[in-house]
Design an enzyme around this catalytic site. Structure first.
Site, mmCIF file in Angstrom:
data_model
loop_
_atom_site.group_PDB
_atom_site.id
_atom_site.type_symbol
_atom_site.label_atom_id
_atom_site.label_comp_id
_atom_site.label_asym_id
_atom_site.label_seq_id
_atom_site.Cartn_x
_atom_site.Cartn_y
_atom_site.Cartn_z
ATOM 1 N N ARG A 1 0.710 -1.266 -0.160
ATOM 2 C CA ARG A 1 0.003 -0.152 -0.104
ATOM 3 C C ARG A 1 0.718 1.301 -0.107
ATOM 4 O O ARG A 1 0.423 2.281 -0.321
ATOM 5 C CB ARG A 1 -0.963 0.098 1.392
ATOM 6 C CG ARG A 1 -2.543 -0.177 0.720
ATOM 7 C CD ARG A 1 -3.415 -0.074 1.695
ATOM 8 N NE ARG A 1 -2.986 -0.059 3.152
ATOM 9 C CZ ARG A 1 -2.983 -0.997 4.017
ATOM 10 N NH1 ARG A 1 -3.574 -2.222 3.682
ATOM 11 N NH2 ARG A 1 -2.540 -0.953 5.089
ATOM 12 N N TYR B 1 -16.710 20.455 -11.773
ATOM 13 C CA TYR B 1 -17.019 19.390 -12.099
ATOM 14 C C TYR B 1 -18.011 18.755 -11.624
ATOM 15 O O TYR B 1 -18.128 18.790 -10.188
ATOM 16 C CB TYR B 1 -15.789 18.666 -12.008
ATOM 17 C CG TYR B 1 -15.703 16.939 -12.478
ATOM 18 C CD1 TYR B 1 -16.374 16.714 -14.067
ATOM 19 C CD2 TYR B 1 -15.480 15.932 -11.776
ATOM 20 C CE1 TYR B 1 -16.426 15.501 -14.278
ATOM 21 C CE2 TYR B 1 -15.554 14.607 -12.129
ATOM 22 C CZ TYR B 1 -16.106 14.474 -13.538
ATOM 23 O OH TYR B 1 -16.058 13.144 -14.045
ATOM 24 N N LYS C 1 -6.988 12.017 -17.701
ATOM 25 C CA LYS C 1 -7.181 12.943 -19.028
ATOM 26 C C LYS C 1 -5.830 13.007 -19.692
ATOM 27 O O LYS C 1 -5.372 12.170 -20.527
ATOM 28 C CB LYS C 1 -7.639 14.413 -18.501
ATOM 29 C CG LYS C 1 -9.111 14.505 -17.856
ATOM 30 C CD LYS C 1 -10.051 13.483 -18.689
ATOM 31 C CE LYS C 1 -11.388 13.563 -18.056
ATOM 32 N NZ LYS C 1 -11.394 12.714 -16.577
ATOM 33 N N ASP D 1 -8.701 22.379 -8.851
ATOM 34 C CA ASP D 1 -8.829 21.332 -9.853
ATOM 35 C C ASP D 1 -8.111 21.769 -11.087
ATOM 36 O O ASP D 1 -8.519 22.648 -11.993
ATOM 37 C CB ASP D 1 -9.984 20.959 -9.999
ATOM 38 C CG ASP D 1 -10.086 19.614 -10.990
ATOM 39 O OD1 ASP D 1 -9.265 19.595 -11.842
ATOM 40 O OD2 ASP D 1 -11.280 18.978 -11.078
#
Ligand SMILES: Cc1ncc(COP(=O)(O)O)c(C=O)c1O
Length: 411
Positions: free
Chosen positions: A69, A123, A220, A195
Site C-alpha cells: 500500500r 465538475y 485525461k 482542480d
C-alpha cells in the site's frame, strides 16, 4: 516524493522526459539506470532479510519498501515525476481517480462544522460530493460565481475552511482569477484547492500562483490514451504530509501497472497538448465564423470569455473547449452530435481521439447563470469538444457535416 533540483532548470518538455527516472528505480545494484523506464513492480508483500530488519521498521517515508500500500518504485517514480513538473511542490499523492483525489484532499482539509466554498462551474461529481459525502459528515458547501471575486469574498464566513477552484471550468470554460482568489483565501486563513486538470502543470502553475493544493485527473492529459484512470494532489511540505497520511488512512493505493501507463503518457504530454491546442484553436476560429454558432467558449481564443486571464496566467492550453448554438432545440443538437463520424460520444477528454458531448449546466448551477452573462437567453444548447490528434481539416469537415445536420433538424 521530494522534488529534486537537478532537472528544474530544464524546459517542461525536457523535464517530462527526465522526471522520475532515478537510476536506482531503473536498474539494479551494479546496473543503475540500466533501462529507460522504471519496471512494473507488482508487489503486495515486501520481504525483510531478517527479524532485526523487520523490527527496525522503516520510517513512514517515500522510497522505503514496507508493504504494497505504500507503493514501489513504479508508483514512487510517477509521483516524483509529477512533483518535478509542479513548480513549488514538495510531493504528490496518487489516487485511484481524479474524483478520489478531490475527495482525498477535501477529507484532509475539512472537519465537521466547516464550510467549503465551491466554484459554481465545478465538475459535477465535485458538486455531488458537497451535497452528499461532505454533507453527511457535517460539512456545509456553498457555491459562488466563478468569475466574481466580490461574490467569493461576500460568501466567506468564520466557518469557511476551504475553497475549491476549477479553472477553466471543464464544461463552460470560465477562467477564474486564481491568483486573486488564492490571495483572498490566504488572507482569511482559508485553504485553496485547485482542480487543474484542464491546464495541467504544463499550462498553469497552481502553487506558484498562490494555491495551497493542486489536484488533477491524470485520466485525461497524463494518460492521454483513454485506457487508464488515476488522480493526483500536489502541495508544499506541510499539506503534502497531511494528504499522504490521510490517503494512507483511507487505504488508497494505485496499481503499478497503471502508474507505468501514466509514466508513459507523461513523456509525450507536452507535445500532445501543443498539437491539440493548435488544432483546437484553429477549429474554434472556424466555429466562430459559422452562422450556426452563437458563442465559442475557448479561453485560448482572443475575444472568448476569460481570454485575458488565460493570456495573463497560463503557459499553455489543451484541446477541450465548448461552443453554443444559435437557438435550436435539444433534438437538433443531438442530430449534430450523431452526424459526427470522427468525434466519439463520451464523457472523458484529453485522449488522442476527439470527443463531443452536450453541455447542459442550467439545472446544476446555483450561484451563477447559464447561458453566461452577455449571451442571449435562447442560446443555451452547448456542445463540448475534446480535440484529439486527428488532422484538423478532417475534424472541421466532420463538424461541417454536424452543423448541416443541426440546420436540417432545426427547420
Ligand atoms: C475537471 C475534472 N476534474 C476531475 C475529473 C475526475 O476525474 P476522474 O474521471 O479521473 O475521476 C474530471 C473527469 O472528467 C474532470 O473533468
Amino acid at each position: 516524493m521530494s522534488s529534486s533540483d537537478d532537472i528544474d532548470n530544464y524546459g517542461l518538455a525536457t523535464r517530462g522526459v527526465l522526471a522520475g527516472r532515478r537510476a536506482e528505480w531503473t536498474g539494479t545494484p551494479g546496473h543503475p539506470g540500466a533501462v529507460v523506464n522504471p519496471p512494473v513492480w507488482r508487489a503486495s508483500t515486501h520481504l525483510y532479510p531478517d527479524m532485526a530488519a523487520l523490527r527496525a521498521h522503516p520510517a513512514n517515508e517515500d522510497g522505503r519498501f514496507y508493504y504494497g500500500r505504500r507503493g514501489s518504485p513504479t508508483q514512487w517514480a510517477l509521483s516524483e515525476a509529477l512533483t518535478q513538473l509542479e513548480g513549488g511542490a514538495a510531493g504528490t499523492v496518487l489516487y485511484p481517480s481524479g474524483v478520489s483525489a478531490i475527495a482525498g484532499v477535501l477529507l484532509t482539509v475539512l472537519r465537521p462544522g466547516d464550510v467549503l466554498l465551491m466554484t459554481d462551474n465545478a465538475y459535477e461529481p465535485s458538486r455531488v460530493m458537497g451535497r452528499g459525502l461532505l454533507k453527511d459528515l457535517g460539512i456545509e458547501t456553498r457555491w459562488f460565481d466563478p468569475t466574481d471575486l466580490a461574490a467569493f469574498e461576500a460568501a466567506c464566513c468564520e466557518r469557511t475552511r476551504c475553497v475549491l477552484l476549477e479553472s477553466p471550468g471543464s464544461l463552460t470554460m470560465e477562467v477564474q482569477d486564481v491568483p486573486a482568489l488564492a490571495a483572498a483565501a490566504k488572507a482569511r486563513g482559508i485553504v485553496s484547492v485547485l482542480d487543474n486538470t484542464w491546464a495541467s502543470p504544463l499550462g498553469f502553475s497552481g502553487l506558484k500562483h498562490g494555491v495551497d493544493i493542486v489536484t488533477m485527473s491524470l485520466t485525461k492529459h497524463v494518460s492521454g490514451h483513454s485506457d487508464c484512470m488515476m488522480g493526483s494532489a500536489s502541495a508544499g511540505a506541510e499539506w503534502y504530509r497531511k494528504l499522504r497520511l490521510r490517503s494512507q488512512g483511507l487505504g488508497l493505493v494505485v496499481s503499478p501497472d497503471d502508474a507505468s501507463l501514466m509514466l508513459r503518457g507523461l513523456r509525450t504530454m507536452k507535445h500532445r497538448l501543443e498539437a491539440e491546442t493548435a488544432s483546437a484553436l484553429a477549429i474554434a476560429r472556424w466555429l466562430e465564423g459559422r452562422p450556426e454558432v452563437a458563442r465559442v467558449l475557448c479561453p485560448m481564443l482572443p475575444g472568448s470569455p476569460g481570454h485575458e486571464l488565460w493570456a495573463r496566467d497560463f503557459t499553455g492550453g489543451c484541446g477541450l473547449f465548448s461552443f453554443v448554438l444559435k437557438g435550436g432545440t435539444s433534438a437538433a443538437r443531438d442530430a449534430l452530435i450523431d452526424a459526427l463520424d470522427l468525434f466519439g460520444i463520451g464523457y472523458s477528454w484529453g485522449g488522442f481521439e476527439s470527443l463531443a458531448t452536450p453541455v447542459d449546466p442550467a439545472s446544476i448551477r446555483t450561484a451563477s447563470a447559464w447561458p453566461l452573462k452577455g449571451m442571449d437567453a435562447q442560446d443555451c444548447f452547448g456542445v463540448r469538444l475534446s480535440i484529439g490528434l486527428e488532422d484538423t481539416a478532417d475534424l472541421i469537415a466532420d463538424l461541417e457535416r454536424g452543423l448541416a445536420a443541426w440546420a436540417g433538424a432545426s427547420t
